[in-house]
Design a protein around this motif. Structure first.
Motif, PDB file in Angstrom:
ATOM      1  N   SER A   1      -9.072  -4.549  16.580  1.00  0.00           N
ATOM      2  CA  SER A   1      -8.615  -5.437  15.500  1.00  0.00           C
ATOM      3  C   SER A   1      -9.213  -6.830  15.647  1.00  0.00           C
TER       4      SER A   1
ATOM      5  N   ALA B   1     -10.592  -2.287   3.885  1.00  0.00           N
ATOM      6  CA  ALA B   1      -9.988  -2.929   5.056  1.00  0.00           C
ATOM      7  C   ALA B   1      -9.741  -1.916   6.177  1.00  0.00           C
TER       8      ALA B   1
ATOM      9  N   TRP C   1       0.824  -1.219   0.000  1.00  0.00           N
ATOM     10  CA  TRP C   1       0.000   0.000   0.000  1.00  0.00           C
ATOM     11  C   TRP C   1       0.850   1.258   0.000  1.00  0.00           C
TER      12      TRP C   1
ATOM     13  N   ALA D   1      -7.095  -1.002   9.210  1.00  0.00           N
ATOM     14  CA  ALA D   1      -5.709  -1.265   9.629  1.00  0.00           C
ATOM     15  C   ALA D   1      -5.297  -0.148  10.603  1.00  0.00           C
TER      16      ALA D   1
ATOM     17  N   ASN E   1     -13.438  -6.578   9.119  1.00  0.00           N
ATOM     18  CA  ASN E   1     -12.575  -6.214   7.985  1.00  0.00           C
ATOM     19  C   ASN E   1     -11.154  -5.875   8.420  1.00  0.00           C
TER      20      ASN E   1
ATOM     21  N   ARG F   1      -7.341  -5.963   8.790  1.00  0.00           N
ATOM     22  CA  ARG F   1      -6.309  -6.556   7.917  1.00  0.00           C
ATOM     23  C   ARG F   1      -4.984  -6.728   8.648  1.00  0.00           C
ATOM     24  N   ILE F   2      -4.402  -5.626   9.136  1.00  0.00           N
ATOM     25  CA  ILE F   2      -3.106  -5.702   9.809  1.00  0.00           C
ATOM     26  C   ILE F   2      -2.935  -4.429  10.633  1.00  0.00           C
TER      27      ILE F   2
ATOM     28  N   SER G   1      -8.266   1.714  -0.320  1.00  0.00           N
ATOM     29  CA  SER G   1      -8.366   0.267  -0.123  1.00  0.00           C
ATOM     30  C   SER G   1      -8.273  -0.073   1.350  1.00  0.00           C
ATOM     31  N   VAL G   2      -7.651   0.848   2.117  1.00  0.00           N
ATOM     32  CA  VAL G   2      -7.380   0.589   3.535  1.00  0.00           C
ATOM     33  C   VAL G   2      -7.668   1.863   4.320  1.00  0.00           C
TER      34      VAL G   2
ATOM     35  N   ASP H   1     -16.060  -1.414   6.303  1.00  0.00           N
ATOM     36  CA  ASP H   1     -16.447  -2.791   5.989  1.00  0.00           C
ATOM     37  C   ASP H   1     -17.630  -2.820   5.029  1.00  0.00           C
TER      38      ASP H   1
END
Ligand SMILES: [Mg+2]
Length: 373
Positions: free
Chosen positions: A313, A293, A219, A295, A318, A320-321, A265-266, A288
Protein backbone atom coordinates in the motif's frame (compact mmCIF):
# COMPACT_ATOMS: atom_id res chain seq x y z
CA UNK A 1 24.28 -5.60 -0.06
CA UNK A 2 25.38 -9.17 -0.53
CA UNK A 3 23.07 -11.98 -1.61
CA UNK A 4 22.22 -15.05 0.46
CA UNK A 5 21.59 -18.65 -0.48
CA UNK A 6 18.30 -20.33 0.42
CA UNK A 7 19.08 -23.16 2.84
CA UNK A 8 15.65 -24.33 4.00
CA UNK A 9 11.91 -23.78 3.52
CA UNK A 10 9.66 -24.73 6.43
CA UNK A 11 5.85 -24.58 6.34
CA UNK A 12 3.99 -24.20 9.64
CA UNK A 13 0.25 -25.07 9.35
CA UNK A 14 -1.70 -23.06 11.96
CA UNK A 15 -5.33 -23.23 13.14
CA UNK A 16 -7.31 -21.15 15.61
CA UNK A 17 -10.82 -20.94 16.97
CA UNK A 18 -12.02 -17.41 16.33
CA UNK A 19 -12.92 -15.23 19.30
CA UNK A 20 -15.81 -13.78 17.30
CA UNK A 21 -17.40 -15.81 14.47
CA UNK A 22 -17.59 -14.20 11.02
CA UNK A 23 -20.99 -14.31 9.29
CA UNK A 24 -21.25 -13.63 5.55
CA UNK A 25 -23.47 -14.75 2.68
CA UNK A 26 -21.51 -18.02 2.83
CA UNK A 27 -22.41 -18.82 6.42
CA UNK A 28 -20.60 -18.54 9.74
CA UNK A 29 -16.91 -19.30 10.32
CA UNK A 30 -15.80 -20.33 13.81
CA UNK A 31 -12.37 -21.77 12.95
CA UNK A 32 -9.76 -20.54 10.49
CA UNK A 33 -6.34 -21.72 9.30
CA UNK A 34 -3.23 -20.36 7.57
CA UNK A 35 0.30 -21.49 6.78
CA UNK A 36 3.30 -19.51 8.02
CA UNK A 37 6.24 -20.04 5.66
CA UNK A 38 9.77 -19.70 7.04
CA UNK A 39 12.65 -19.39 4.56
CA UNK A 40 16.16 -19.73 5.98
CA UNK A 41 19.44 -18.69 4.33
CA UNK A 42 23.14 -19.44 4.70
CA UNK A 43 23.62 -15.82 5.83
CA UNK A 44 21.58 -16.50 8.96
CA UNK A 45 18.81 -14.17 7.76
CA UNK A 46 15.31 -15.68 7.91
CA UNK A 47 12.20 -14.45 6.10
CA UNK A 48 8.56 -15.17 6.83
CA UNK A 49 5.55 -15.35 4.54
CA UNK A 50 1.90 -16.31 4.76
CA UNK A 51 -0.19 -18.60 2.60
CA UNK A 52 -3.96 -18.15 2.55
CA UNK A 53 -5.10 -21.62 3.60
CA UNK A 54 -8.49 -21.22 5.24
CA UNK A 55 -9.01 -25.00 5.16
CA UNK A 56 -6.72 -28.07 5.00
CA UNK A 57 -3.56 -26.18 6.07
CA UNK A 58 -1.53 -29.37 6.31
CA UNK A 59 -2.17 -30.05 2.62
CA UNK A 60 -0.74 -26.61 1.78
CA UNK A 61 2.26 -27.21 4.04
CA UNK A 62 2.92 -30.51 2.29
CA UNK A 63 2.73 -28.80 -1.11
CA UNK A 64 5.26 -26.16 -0.03
CA UNK A 65 7.75 -28.59 1.47
CA UNK A 66 7.55 -31.37 -1.13
CA UNK A 67 6.92 -29.46 -4.38
CA UNK A 68 8.41 -25.97 -3.91
CA UNK A 69 11.26 -26.37 -1.43
CA UNK A 70 13.43 -28.66 -3.62
CA UNK A 71 13.31 -26.05 -6.41
CA UNK A 72 14.62 -23.29 -4.11
CA UNK A 73 17.23 -24.71 -1.75
CA UNK A 74 20.73 -23.80 -2.94
CA UNK A 75 19.50 -20.83 -5.03
CA UNK A 76 20.36 -17.15 -4.42
CA UNK A 77 17.47 -15.29 -2.76
CA UNK A 78 17.57 -12.27 -5.06
CA UNK A 79 16.39 -14.05 -8.23
CA UNK A 80 12.83 -13.74 -6.96
CA UNK A 81 11.15 -13.38 -10.37
CA UNK A 82 12.94 -16.51 -11.60
CA UNK A 83 11.90 -18.39 -8.47
CA UNK A 84 8.29 -17.34 -9.04
CA UNK A 85 8.29 -18.75 -12.57
CA UNK A 86 10.05 -21.95 -11.48
CA UNK A 87 7.44 -22.50 -8.76
CA UNK A 88 4.60 -21.64 -11.16
CA UNK A 89 5.83 -24.27 -13.59
CA UNK A 90 5.99 -26.97 -10.93
CA UNK A 91 2.44 -27.86 -11.97
CA UNK A 92 0.89 -27.66 -15.43
CA UNK A 93 -2.52 -26.17 -16.21
CA UNK A 94 -3.93 -22.68 -15.81
CA UNK A 95 -2.72 -20.71 -12.83
CA UNK A 96 -4.80 -20.68 -9.67
CA UNK A 97 -5.82 -22.57 -6.58
CA UNK A 98 -3.60 -24.07 -3.93
CA UNK A 99 -0.37 -23.81 -5.90
CA UNK A 100 -0.52 -20.03 -6.30
CA UNK A 101 -1.51 -19.61 -2.64
CA UNK A 102 1.43 -21.82 -1.65
CA UNK A 103 3.77 -19.73 -3.82
CA UNK A 104 2.45 -16.59 -2.10
CA UNK A 105 3.83 -17.66 1.28
CA UNK A 106 7.27 -18.43 -0.13
CA UNK A 107 7.40 -15.26 -2.23
CA UNK A 108 6.53 -12.97 0.70
CA UNK A 109 9.31 -14.62 2.75
CA UNK A 110 11.84 -14.03 -0.05
CA UNK A 111 10.93 -10.32 -0.19
CA UNK A 112 11.22 -10.13 3.61
CA UNK A 113 14.78 -11.48 3.31
CA UNK A 114 15.60 -8.99 0.53
CA UNK A 115 14.55 -6.11 2.78
CA UNK A 116 16.55 -7.46 5.69
CA UNK A 117 19.67 -7.91 3.55
CA UNK A 118 19.33 -4.33 2.31
CA UNK A 119 18.45 -2.96 5.75
CA UNK A 120 15.36 -1.27 4.28
CA UNK A 121 11.60 -1.63 4.81
CA UNK A 122 9.86 -3.65 2.11
CA UNK A 123 7.88 -0.57 1.01
CA UNK A 124 11.12 1.09 -0.08
CA UNK A 125 12.54 -2.03 -1.71
CA UNK A 126 9.36 -2.01 -3.83
CA UNK A 127 9.96 1.61 -4.83
CA UNK A 128 8.20 3.53 -2.07
CA UNK A 129 5.78 6.42 -2.45
CA UNK A 130 7.19 8.10 0.68
CA UNK A 131 4.11 7.26 2.76
CA UNK A 132 4.56 6.78 6.51
CA UNK A 133 0.85 6.03 7.08
CA UNK A 134 -1.95 4.52 5.03
CA UNK A 135 -5.75 4.74 5.16
CA UNK A 136 -7.68 1.69 6.37
CA UNK A 137 -11.36 0.82 6.67
CA UNK A 138 -13.00 -1.21 9.40
CA UNK A 139 -14.17 -4.69 8.40
CA UNK A 140 -16.76 -5.77 8.84
CA UNK A 141 -20.28 -5.43 10.12
CA UNK A 142 -21.51 -8.98 9.64
CA UNK A 143 -24.82 -10.26 8.22
CA UNK A 144 -26.44 -10.29 11.65
CA UNK A 145 -29.65 -8.95 13.17
CA UNK A 146 -30.18 -5.20 13.62
CA UNK A 147 -29.20 -5.03 17.28
CA UNK A 148 -25.93 -6.85 16.72
CA UNK A 149 -25.19 -4.79 13.60
CA UNK A 150 -25.76 -1.58 15.58
CA UNK A 151 -23.34 -2.81 18.25
CA UNK A 152 -20.71 -3.64 15.59
CA UNK A 153 -21.15 -0.20 14.01
CA UNK A 154 -20.72 1.50 17.38
CA UNK A 155 -17.64 -0.62 18.14
CA UNK A 156 -15.95 0.26 14.82
CA UNK A 157 -16.76 3.98 15.10
CA UNK A 158 -15.55 3.86 18.72
CA UNK A 159 -12.21 2.56 17.49
CA UNK A 160 -11.83 5.56 15.24
CA UNK A 161 -12.74 4.14 11.84
CA UNK A 162 -14.23 6.65 9.44
CA UNK A 163 -14.79 4.10 6.65
CA UNK A 164 -16.60 0.82 7.35
CA UNK A 165 -17.60 -2.29 5.40
CA UNK A 166 -20.95 -4.05 5.76
CA UNK A 167 -21.59 -7.66 4.72
CA UNK A 168 -24.73 -8.24 2.62
CA UNK A 169 -26.54 -11.42 1.63
CA UNK A 170 -29.97 -12.57 0.44
CA UNK A 171 -32.87 -11.86 0.31
CA UNK A 172 -32.58 -8.69 -1.75
CA UNK A 173 -35.43 -6.77 -0.10
CA UNK A 174 -33.84 -7.42 3.29
CA UNK A 175 -30.44 -6.29 1.97
CA UNK A 176 -31.95 -3.05 0.61
CA UNK A 177 -33.65 -2.42 3.96
CA UNK A 178 -30.37 -2.91 5.81
CA UNK A 179 -28.44 -0.69 3.38
CA UNK A 180 -30.79 2.22 4.02
CA UNK A 181 -31.00 1.56 7.76
CA UNK A 182 -27.21 1.37 8.16
CA UNK A 183 -26.79 4.68 6.36
CA UNK A 184 -29.30 6.30 8.72
CA UNK A 185 -27.50 4.84 11.76
CA UNK A 186 -23.98 5.75 10.56
CA UNK A 187 -24.89 9.27 9.44
CA UNK A 188 -23.44 11.05 6.44
CA UNK A 189 -19.87 11.46 7.73
CA UNK A 190 -18.99 7.75 7.87
CA UNK A 191 -17.95 6.19 4.56
CA UNK A 192 -19.77 2.89 3.94
CA UNK A 193 -19.16 0.08 1.46
CA UNK A 194 -20.75 -3.33 0.98
CA UNK A 195 -19.31 -6.82 0.46
CA UNK A 196 -21.71 -9.44 -0.92
CA UNK A 197 -19.29 -12.41 -1.20
CA UNK A 198 -20.97 -13.38 -4.54
CA UNK A 199 -24.49 -13.44 -3.05
CA UNK A 200 -26.45 -12.24 -6.06
CA UNK A 201 -27.61 -12.92 -9.58
CA UNK A 202 -27.12 -10.07 -12.07
CA UNK A 203 -30.68 -8.77 -11.72
CA UNK A 204 -30.51 -8.94 -7.94
CA UNK A 205 -27.20 -7.08 -7.96
CA UNK A 206 -28.75 -4.29 -10.06
CA UNK A 207 -31.42 -3.82 -7.40
CA UNK A 208 -28.93 -3.84 -4.52
CA UNK A 209 -26.61 -1.56 -6.49
CA UNK A 210 -29.42 0.98 -6.83
CA UNK A 211 -29.95 0.99 -3.05
CA UNK A 212 -26.20 1.49 -2.58
CA UNK A 213 -25.97 4.49 -4.92
CA UNK A 214 -29.16 5.99 -3.45
CA UNK A 215 -27.53 5.80 0.00
CA UNK A 216 -24.06 7.01 -0.95
CA UNK A 217 -22.02 3.83 -0.48
CA UNK A 218 -18.51 4.07 -1.93
CA UNK A 219 -18.22 0.55 -3.43
CA UNK A 220 -20.07 -2.72 -4.09
CA UNK A 221 -17.68 -5.63 -3.50
CA UNK A 222 -18.01 -9.05 -5.16
CA UNK A 223 -21.71 -8.84 -6.03
CA UNK A 224 -21.33 -11.77 -8.50
CA UNK A 225 -19.18 -14.89 -8.58
CA UNK A 226 -15.63 -14.11 -9.74
CA UNK A 227 -15.82 -16.20 -12.93
CA UNK A 228 -18.79 -14.19 -14.26
CA UNK A 229 -16.83 -11.46 -16.01
CA UNK A 230 -19.61 -10.93 -18.54
CA UNK A 231 -22.02 -10.40 -15.62
CA UNK A 232 -19.71 -7.77 -14.11
CA UNK A 233 -19.58 -5.95 -17.43
CA UNK A 234 -23.39 -5.90 -17.69
CA UNK A 235 -23.68 -4.78 -14.07
CA UNK A 236 -21.26 -1.92 -14.73
CA UNK A 237 -23.69 -0.65 -17.39
CA UNK A 238 -26.74 -1.02 -15.17
CA UNK A 239 -25.70 0.51 -11.84
CA UNK A 240 -23.90 3.63 -10.67
CA UNK A 241 -22.08 2.42 -7.56
CA UNK A 242 -18.37 1.65 -8.19
CA UNK A 243 -17.61 -2.09 -8.42
CA UNK A 244 -14.81 -3.73 -6.42
CA UNK A 245 -13.42 -7.27 -6.74
CA UNK A 246 -10.17 -9.21 -6.89
CA UNK A 247 -9.76 -11.12 -3.63
CA UNK A 248 -10.78 -14.28 -5.52
CA UNK A 249 -8.26 -13.72 -8.32
CA UNK A 250 -4.99 -15.63 -8.27
CA UNK A 251 -3.02 -13.81 -10.94
CA UNK A 252 -2.77 -10.85 -13.24
CA UNK A 253 -4.29 -12.96 -16.03
CA UNK A 254 -7.50 -13.28 -14.03
CA UNK A 255 -7.75 -9.53 -13.47
CA UNK A 256 -6.79 -8.32 -16.94
CA UNK A 257 -10.18 -8.19 -18.66
CA UNK A 258 -12.09 -6.30 -15.96
CA UNK A 259 -9.20 -3.83 -15.62
CA UNK A 260 -8.69 -3.24 -19.33
CA UNK A 261 -12.34 -2.34 -19.92
CA UNK A 262 -12.58 -0.47 -16.59
CA UNK A 263 -15.49 -2.53 -15.35
CA UNK A 264 -13.93 -2.48 -11.90
CA UNK A 265 -13.19 0.77 -10.11
CA UNK A 266 -11.20 -0.99 -7.39
CA UNK A 267 -8.97 -4.11 -7.50
CA UNK A 268 -8.56 -6.03 -4.24
CA UNK A 269 -5.93 -8.78 -4.55
CA UNK A 270 -4.93 -10.65 -1.39
CA UNK A 271 -1.14 -10.94 -1.20
CA UNK A 272 -1.39 -14.29 0.63
CA UNK A 273 -3.48 -15.70 -2.23
CA UNK A 274 -2.37 -13.93 -5.41
CA UNK A 275 1.16 -15.32 -5.63
CA UNK A 276 2.73 -13.07 -2.99
CA UNK A 277 4.35 -9.66 -3.40
CA UNK A 278 5.64 -10.40 -6.92
CA UNK A 279 2.26 -11.14 -8.54
CA UNK A 280 0.20 -8.77 -6.38
CA UNK A 281 2.47 -5.90 -7.39
CA UNK A 282 1.97 -6.82 -11.06
CA UNK A 283 -1.80 -6.78 -10.53
CA UNK A 284 -1.74 -3.43 -8.73
CA UNK A 285 0.42 -1.84 -11.42
CA UNK A 286 -1.77 -3.18 -14.24
CA UNK A 287 -4.73 -1.66 -12.37
CA UNK A 288 -2.84 1.63 -12.17
CA UNK A 289 -2.24 1.57 -15.92
CA UNK A 290 -6.03 1.46 -16.37
CA UNK A 291 -6.81 4.07 -13.72
CA UNK A 292 -8.24 1.46 -11.32
CA UNK A 293 -7.50 1.79 -7.60
CA UNK A 294 -5.64 -0.82 -5.52
CA UNK A 295 -7.26 -1.72 -2.16
CA UNK A 296 -5.70 -4.81 -0.51
CA UNK A 297 -7.91 -7.60 0.82
CA UNK A 298 -7.01 -9.00 4.25
CA UNK A 299 -10.12 -10.76 5.56
CA UNK A 300 -9.35 -13.49 8.05
CA UNK A 301 -5.65 -13.64 7.18
CA UNK A 302 -2.88 -13.00 9.70
CA UNK A 303 -0.31 -10.37 10.58
CA UNK A 304 2.15 -11.33 7.83
CA UNK A 305 -0.45 -10.90 5.08
CA UNK A 306 -1.55 -7.67 6.69
CA UNK A 307 1.97 -6.28 7.03
CA UNK A 308 3.03 -7.24 3.49
CA UNK A 309 -0.14 -5.45 2.33
CA UNK A 310 0.77 -2.34 4.31
CA UNK A 311 4.14 -2.23 2.52
CA UNK A 312 2.50 -2.72 -0.88
CA UNK A 313 0.00 0.00 0.00
CA UNK A 314 2.85 2.35 0.84
CA UNK A 315 4.54 1.59 -2.47
CA UNK A 316 1.76 1.42 -5.08
CA UNK A 317 0.86 4.73 -6.79
CA UNK A 318 -2.84 3.82 -7.08
CA UNK A 319 -3.33 2.68 -3.47
CA UNK A 320 -6.69 3.85 -2.12
CA UNK A 321 -7.53 2.17 1.20
CA UNK A 322 -6.70 -1.14 2.96
CA UNK A 323 -9.03 -3.54 4.72
CA UNK A 324 -8.54 -3.75 8.49
CA UNK A 325 -10.27 -6.78 9.99
CA UNK A 326 -10.94 -5.58 13.47
CA UNK A 327 -11.12 -8.86 15.33
CA UNK A 328 -8.82 -10.21 18.00
CA UNK A 329 -7.49 -13.02 15.82
CA UNK A 330 -4.54 -14.93 17.30
CA UNK A 331 -3.06 -14.78 13.78
CA UNK A 332 -2.90 -11.01 14.15
CA UNK A 333 -2.15 -10.39 17.82
CA UNK A 334 -0.09 -13.40 18.91
CA UNK A 335 2.19 -14.40 16.03
CA UNK A 336 4.19 -11.19 15.77
CA UNK A 337 5.18 -8.37 18.03
CA UNK A 338 4.16 -5.31 16.07
CA UNK A 339 1.77 -3.97 18.68
CA UNK A 340 -1.61 -5.75 18.89
CA UNK A 341 -3.10 -6.05 15.40
CA UNK A 342 -6.50 -4.48 15.69
CA UNK A 343 -5.28 -1.75 18.02
CA UNK A 344 -2.59 -0.37 15.74
CA UNK A 345 -4.88 1.77 13.63
CA UNK A 346 -5.72 5.24 14.87
CA UNK A 347 -8.42 7.41 13.33
CA UNK A 348 -8.59 5.15 10.30
CA UNK A 349 -4.84 5.28 9.62
CA UNK A 350 -2.09 2.72 10.06
CA UNK A 351 1.63 3.39 10.37
CA UNK A 352 3.98 1.73 7.89
CA UNK A 353 6.59 -0.38 9.77
CA UNK A 354 10.09 1.07 9.59
CA UNK A 355 12.18 -2.03 10.35
CA UNK A 356 13.97 -3.94 7.58
CA UNK A 357 11.89 -6.28 5.40
CA UNK A 358 8.38 -6.72 6.75
CA UNK A 359 9.54 -5.32 10.07
CA UNK A 360 8.02 -8.18 12.09
CA UNK A 361 9.42 -10.04 15.09
CA UNK A 362 7.84 -13.48 15.08
CA UNK A 363 6.90 -15.09 18.39
CA UNK A 364 7.90 -18.69 17.63
CA UNK A 365 6.35 -19.96 20.87
CA UNK A 366 2.98 -18.62 19.70
CA UNK A 367 3.52 -20.28 16.31
CA UNK A 368 4.17 -23.60 18.05
CA UNK A 369 1.08 -23.14 20.20
CA UNK A 370 -1.16 -22.51 17.15
CA UNK A 371 0.13 -25.46 15.10
CA UNK A 372 -2.68 -27.45 13.43
CA UNK A 373 -3.39 -30.78 15.11
MG1 LIG B 1 -14.64 -9.48 0.36
Amino acid sequence: MSDAIISDVIAHPLTQTMTRPTSTSWGTYTEVSMVLVEVRTDAGVTGVGETLARFAPKAYADLIETLLKPRLVGQPVSNIAAHWHTMRRSLSGRSGGMLIEAIAGVDIALWDIMGKLAGLPLARILGGMNRSEIDVYGAAINWVDDDEADAELARLIGRGFTNIKVKMARPVDEACRRIQRMREKAGSKIGLCVDANWAYSLDEAVEVGRALSDNGYFWFEEPLKPEDEYGYERLRERCDVPLAAGESNYSVDQARRLLANRTLSVLQPDVARAGGVTETRRMALLADAHDVAYAPHIGMSGIICETASVHLSAAMPNFRIMECECDESAFKVQIADLRPGCLRQENGRLKVPEGPGLGLQIDWDAVKHLRSQ
